[in-house]
Scaffold this motif. Structure first.
Motif, short mmCIF file in Angstrom:
data_model
loop_
_atom_site.label_atom_id
_atom_site.label_comp_id
_atom_site.label_asym_id
_atom_site.label_seq_id
_atom_site.Cartn_x
_atom_site.Cartn_y
_atom_site.Cartn_z
N UNK A 182 0.84 -1.20 0.00
CA UNK A 182 0.00 0.00 0.00
C UNK A 182 0.87 1.25 0.00
N UNK A 183 0.40 2.28 -0.68
CA UNK A 183 1.16 3.54 -0.72
C UNK A 183 1.17 4.22 0.65
N UNK B 231 6.13 5.88 1.23
CA UNK B 231 7.32 6.17 0.42
C UNK B 231 8.58 5.56 1.02
N UNK B 232 8.44 4.41 1.67
CA UNK B 232 9.59 3.72 2.21
C UNK B 232 10.08 4.23 3.54
N UNK B 233 9.40 5.23 4.13
CA UNK B 233 9.79 5.79 5.42
C UNK B 233 8.75 5.39 6.46
N UNK B 234 9.23 4.96 7.65
CA UNK B 234 8.35 4.49 8.71
C UNK B 234 8.49 5.41 9.93
N UNK C 113 12.38 5.43 10.59
CA UNK C 113 13.19 4.31 10.11
C UNK C 113 13.07 4.26 8.59
N UNK C 114 14.21 4.12 7.92
CA UNK C 114 14.22 3.98 6.47
C UNK C 114 15.26 2.91 6.10
N UNK C 115 14.85 1.95 5.28
CA UNK C 115 15.73 0.86 4.87
C UNK C 115 16.17 1.05 3.43
N UNK D 224 5.83 -9.73 -0.67
CA UNK D 224 7.22 -9.53 -0.25
C UNK D 224 7.23 -8.33 0.70
N UNK D 225 6.81 -8.53 1.95
CA UNK D 225 6.64 -7.39 2.87
C UNK D 225 7.96 -6.69 3.16
N UNK D 226 7.89 -5.37 3.28
CA UNK D 226 9.02 -4.57 3.76
C UNK D 226 8.80 -4.29 5.25
#
Length: 812
Positions: free
Chosen positions: A146-147, A185-188, A210-212, A709-711
């Motif tokens: 999801x976005x 956008x990849x940032x948690x 957190x950002x991976x 493929x969960x992040x």
């Protein structure tokens, strides 16, 4: 026959020409002109592909260099390839003489009309063979996350004191806690809070971003952090920033321990069986060549690897060698690291205390240098102390060794040291051998050695500590162990020692064990023994009894566990007694589709005469709320990533089951909304099966599973079913009214040219079944001796199976 300036002809034409020119039977090219022939290229009897042979009038021939190298590339050594490229640089072609200069042999066989390349072992490259079949990266059909997704876990607890020696009874104030995350956008963004029901205070326990970076496998963090540490480092709460690479977090499915390599050569085609510690792992069918085996499934300790090579003549050759592994090793070239910098931020009286005048930094770097050697450096410090350390881990035929070293410096200049030397040996891994293990450790600490956060004088009451443990499988399926330890005290701390043994054995549904120890000081001084008996009453129930002579204390526990299903009920009852007290504890936990609730009761007697002392009940509940791209779901607490699964409107509210099994499902939809799958592991590929209760006949659910493929902290909004779930069945007739039999056709949606067509087939009676259609107009096209087109109209309220009846071709 065509000249060299024209397209090549089939190789079979050469044989026809030879028959047409019998006087030239000894020549390869009887035409007197240069010709081009397409023919197969073989190596070791295997067909590699077709090449174009240019055959001159004087029987000299050449081949296109690019095509030849393309076919030989998988097995050709690098130096031979470079030499062939050099020889072909001028003309782009290679002759048998050129190939011979590179150490190979190119032969044209006119009888078989084929080319053959002979490649000595020394001119062959090395082919890598992976023993374990590991999926690299996410599955190709993984669905996008999801976005915008997030969740909130809620937990509450309340106590009721029935009796207390202090006299304070009654219902206490509830305690509430929450933690959650928001990802986009990849940032948690993560946060945790607690609420005090008595005073109404809400305390923030932590907040961070957190950002991976999944390409480089690096995690960036900022905010309230806990330091990752290694060696003698101390972990502290920090307000700051950090970056780290820990494979267990960012690539949990990846094997990072050295798995060994072994090279071997085959001079003929053979079957190769690979066995590790007596167990069959893989079978390979290999051509002649040089091979490099890697990625062995090794256990910690010494491993015996055996290759059984069977060639086509039936001859068997055995190749055996030993490989050594340790849990602390990294594969050569891999590195783990962490760096955290900020200010001290401990939790004091339930909330963060940001000490802006107390900066601190910590970091370590660990790298695999060789198959059996991993090194580490580390350091950390604050205003009062600094520490530098190093570590080494290695695996040898004599066992695995590890050494941690550290030195510290206090603000007044005092220096000191610490070390920890470890040794482990695992034996008896082969079938029929007795399993044995030995572990030794020696730790030493200087009196002034200071860890991060040392305030005042360092406290190191023990100078040295030596521990040893030996375990072995004994006759009659008994497992036994011996352990011993000795510490040398500093200052007022006295020397101490301990020794003990343990024995345990299973008897079907029963198991029993005894352990005993002797200690010179501490909580248990002198001799003590612990006896345990466990009885498995069934697949869900267990009874366990124990008696500790050192306390002395006896305890009996009864546990019943629901093994599966969406509704689970677990219970425990324990009775405990000492020389002068007794107690009864009981707990019941219900875990359902939308949350969990538990009741715990604790009853204490002040003496065995039955006088009641303390009695307390505690009620706890917890649930999770998640959202993803506009969908909201309620369920059990989220443990990482999650998926919200809802039904398509065409299912008309039917229950959607996530991960159904014989005992139930992991989650399901209902009157409270979509199903919530709460625990998907980050960076671990997941397949989530689904089903629907009361599915309409003919309704096409698709593949039956979502590939994910969960992040990190990612969420999914997934829909079971769609508008394209209609299965249309009918009969197709031609213009004469005869069945259109045994043909393939395509159904295309009218007005949606971009959508892929649906393929279907007719049987001998002209009947067809087309799955994956939707309400609307469809054009059916079949191509036999000529193309025939039909039109199918599916009503807007159609669901599942639709009977189309008999269709006739459209009028041109």
């Amino acid at each position: 026959m065509r000249s060299a300036s024209r397209p090549p002809v089939r190789a079979a034409a050469l044989l026809a020409l030879a028959l047409a020119f019998p006087a030239a039977a000894q020549t390869l090219n009887p035409t007197g002109r240069t010709v081009e022939l397409a023919m197969p290229l073989r190596q070791d009897g295997f067909y590699l592909g077709d090449v174009v042979l240019r055959l001159a009038a004087d029987d000299r021939f050449s081949v296109d260099a690019a095509r030849l190298l393309e076919l030989l590339d998988p097995t050709l050594a690098a130096d031979a390839r470079d030499r062939l490229l050099e020889l072909a640089a001028a003309s782009g072609r290679l002759t048998p003489g050129d190939v011979a200069e590179a150490g190979l042999r190119l032969v044209y066989d006119p009888a078989l009309l084929e080319l053959r390349v002979d490649m000595p072992i020394e001119r062959r490259g090395v082919t890598e063979l992976g023993v374990r079949r590991q999926r690299r990266g996410p599955p190709a059909d993984a669905l996008p996350e999801a976005a915008l997704a997030g969740y909130l876990n809620l937990a509450a607890a309340i106590d009721h004191v029935h009796r207390a020696e202090s006299g304070d009874t009654g219902t206490g104030h509830p305690t509430l806690s929450a933690d959650g995350a928001l990802r986009s956008l990849g940032v948690v963004l993560e946060a945790e809070v607690e609420a005090d029901g008595e005073h109404g205070d809400i305390d923030r326990r932590g907040t961070r971003l957190v950002m991976d970076d999944t390409e480089r496998l690096v995690r960036w963090r900022g905010g309230d952090l806990r330091m990752p540490v290694a060696g003698f480092q101390a972990s502290r709460d920090t307000l700051g920033v950090g970056l780290e690479r820990r494979y267990g977090e960012l690539a949990p499915g990846r094997s990072i321990r050295p798995t060994g390599r072994h090279s071997f050569s085959l001079d003929s085609t053979a079957d190769v069986d690979l066995m590790v510690n007596g167990r069959m792992m893989r079978r390979f069918r290999l051509r002649p060549g040089n091979y490099d085996l890697r990625d062995f499934p090794l256990t910690v300790g010494a491993n015996r690897v055996t290759l059984l090579v069977r060639d086509e003549s039936g001859r068997v050759e055995e190749i055996a060698f030993d490989l050594f592994s340790a849990a602390t090793l990294l594969e050569p070239g891999l590195a783990e690291f962490a760096l955290t910098a900020g200010v001290n931020a401990p939790i004091s009286q339930g909330e963060r205390d940001y000490q802006r005048g107390e900066p601190q930094v910590s970091g370590f770097y660990r790298r695999g240098m060789q198959e059996n050697l991993t090194l580490r450096v580390d350091g950390q410090g604050d205003r009062r102390s600094a520490q530098l350390g190093a570590g080494i881990a290695t695996a040898t035929p004599l066992g695995a060794l590890s050494l941690d070293l550290a030195g510290s410096r206090l603000e007044d200049g005092r220096l000191d040291y610490a070390f920890d030397l470890g040794y482990s040996l695992q034996l008896g891994l082969l079938p029929g051998e007795t399993r044995r293990s030995l572990n030794l450790s020696l730790e030493g600490t200087g009196g002034d050695f200071a860890r991060l956060g040392t305030d005042g004088e360092p406290s190191n009451p023990v100078r040295y500590r030596l521990d040893a443990r030996y375990s072995q499988a004994l006759p009659f399926s008994v497992r036994g162990s011996l352990d011993a330890g000795h510490s040398w005290g500093r200052g007022k701390e006295e020397d101490s020692w301990s020794a003990g043994f343990g024995l345990d054995r299973g008897f079907g549904q029963w198991s029993a064990g005894v352990s005993a120890s002797w200690r010179s000081s501490g909580v248990q001084e002198g001799f003590g023994a612990l006896f345990t008996v466990s009885w498995k009453l069934g697949p869900r129930q267990r009874l366990r009894a124990s008696y500790d002579t050192a306390a002395p204390r006896g305890r009996v526990d009864y546990t019943t566990t629901d093994l599966g299903g969406i509704e689970r009920l677990n219970a425990n009852l324990g009775i405990e007694g000492t020389d002068d007290t007794a107690g009864v504890t009981g707990a019941v936990q219900y875990s359902g589709n939308r949350g969990e609730i538990s009741l715990h009761h604790d009853l204490r007697f002040t003496d065995l005469g039955g006088e009641m002392g303390e009695e307390t009940s505690t009620l706890r509940g917890q649930a999770g709320i998640a959202f993803a791209d506009g969908a909201v779901a309620l369920g059990r607490q989220i443990g990482g990533s999650f998926a919200i699964i809802e039904g398509h409107p065409s299912l008309e509210g039917r229950t959607v089951l996530a991960s159904p099994s014989g005992t139930g499902a992991a989650a399901q939809s209902g009157f409270l909304g979509p199903a919530l799958v709460p625990s998907l592991g980050a960076y671990t590929a997941a397949s989530v099966p689904y089903d629907v209760d009361g599915l309409p006949p003919g309704y096409d659910l698709g593949t039956g599973a979502f590939q994910l493929a969960p992040a990190y902290r990612s969420g999914y909004r997934l829909t079971v079913g769609s508008s394209y779930t209609v299965t249309a069945m009918g009969t197709l007739l031609d213009e004469e009214g005869e069945p259109l039999a045994l043909l393939a056709g395509e159904a295309r949606e009218v007005g949606d040219a971009d959508r892929a067509p649906v393929t279907f087939f007719t049987n001998r009676a002209g009947r067809f079944a087309a799955q994956g259609l939707a309400p609307g107009r469809w054009r059916l096209t079949l191509a036999g001796e000529r193309q025939v087109t039909y039109e199918l109209e599916i009503s807007e309220d159609a669901v599942g199976l639709v009977r189309a009846g008999t269709l006739t071709p459209m009028t041109p």
